[in-house]
Design an enzyme around this catalytic site. Structure first.
Site, mmCIF file in Angstrom:
data_model
loop_
_atom_site.group_PDB
_atom_site.id
_atom_site.type_symbol
_atom_site.label_atom_id
_atom_site.label_comp_id
_atom_site.label_asym_id
_atom_site.label_seq_id
_atom_site.Cartn_x
_atom_site.Cartn_y
_atom_site.Cartn_z
ATOM 1 N N GLU A 75 0.176 -1.148 -0.371
ATOM 2 C CA GLU A 75 -0.127 0.420 -0.153
ATOM 3 C C GLU A 75 0.627 1.692 0.061
ATOM 4 O OE1 GLU A 75 -4.239 -0.674 1.457
ATOM 5 O OE2 GLU A 75 -2.561 -1.174 3.431
ATOM 6 N N HIS A 164 -11.309 -0.643 5.910
ATOM 7 C CA HIS A 164 -10.211 -0.770 6.185
ATOM 8 C C HIS A 164 -9.360 0.449 6.863
ATOM 9 C CE1 HIS A 164 -6.346 -0.214 3.263
ATOM 10 N NE2 HIS A 164 -5.889 -0.984 4.216
HETATM 11 ZN ZN LIG Z 1 -4.003 -1.007 5.071
#
Ligand SMILES: [Zn+2]
Length: 236
Positions: A75, A164
């Site tokens: 990410e 998330h």
């Molecule tokens: Zn994350």
């Protein structure tokens, strides 16, 4: 590069772990001090374990400049996209703090309820990856998704990510870390307050007066010294 830059970034990793903002996952970056088109972020390790040799350099689209045999975080695109869209931002924290999650999956906005949380800003938008990219594994896995998140962040300092976690931006590393801590603490206090009755939030003016832009350096330095002391000796 001044060696203190990397030292501080490593310390920030350890503080975020020590304060419970990150666990095995989550990460913190800084914009490269000498190259505004690059940023510094650990390789894929839990923040508590990060050391100086883990810090990698990336272009804003997430390309690793000199990876060696180190693997980057999937990410990392979150960070580069925010640095691309917000020239004044010098540090980004991404985390999955559980306290924050309920505000990303319901219509109840998270808003500052106490003075120290004014730094997170009056408005904290929610980004729903499904609105833009359909069914995904919810992770920000490419530059396009990072830019979409940065778009929703807009001019604010924090954005929730539905189902998330959240991402916090700072005008300094210290501010990004403090805002991440206070976003989590605010979520906890707001949830407790809502169970008691109607909540009186900070007004727009009160949040502004307590914002990152208006924090006196002496207050930030005091908090940073405290957080460094708390983590010292606990994490090698
Ligand atoms: Zn994350």
């Amino acid at each position: 590069m001044n060696p203190e830059v990397l030292e501080n970034l490593v310390t920030a990793n350890h503080i975020l772990a020590n304060e419970g903002v990150v666990d095995a996952y989550g990460h913190v970056s800084i914009r490269h001090p000498d190259r505004e088109d690059r940023f510094l972020l650990s390789c894929s390790r839990s923040p508590e374990l990060v050391q100086e040799q883990d810090i990698m350099e990336f272009e804003l689209d997430g390309t690793d400049v000199n990876p060696g045999d180190r693997k980057p975080y999937l990410e990392r695109f979150i960070h580069g996209a925010i640095y691309e869209k917000r020239p004044e931002i010098q540090s980004v924290v991404h985390n999955h703090a559980y306290e924050v999650l309920p505000f990303g999956v319901t219509d109840t906005p998270i808003r500052p309820v106490f003075h120290s949380a004014g730094r997170i800003g009056q408005k904290i938008p929610v980004w729903d990856i499904r609105d833009h990219f359909g069914d995904t594994n919810l992770l920000v896995a490419n530059h396009e998704q990072g830019l979409s998140l940065a778009e929703t962040l807009g001019d604010n300092f924090a954005v929730l990510m539905r189902g998330h976690g959240c991402t916090v931006a700072g005008i300094t590393l210290e501010e990004a870390v403090l805002s991440s801590i206070y976003l989590m603490v605010n979520a906890r206090i707001q949830m407790q307050s809502m169970q008691l009755g109607d909540v009186k939030y900070l007004s727009v003016g009160e949040a502004d007066l307590n914002s990152q832009y208006n924090q006196p350096p002496v207050a930030t330095e005091r908090a940073w010294e405290f957080l460094c002391k708390r983590v010292q000796g606990k994490i090698e």
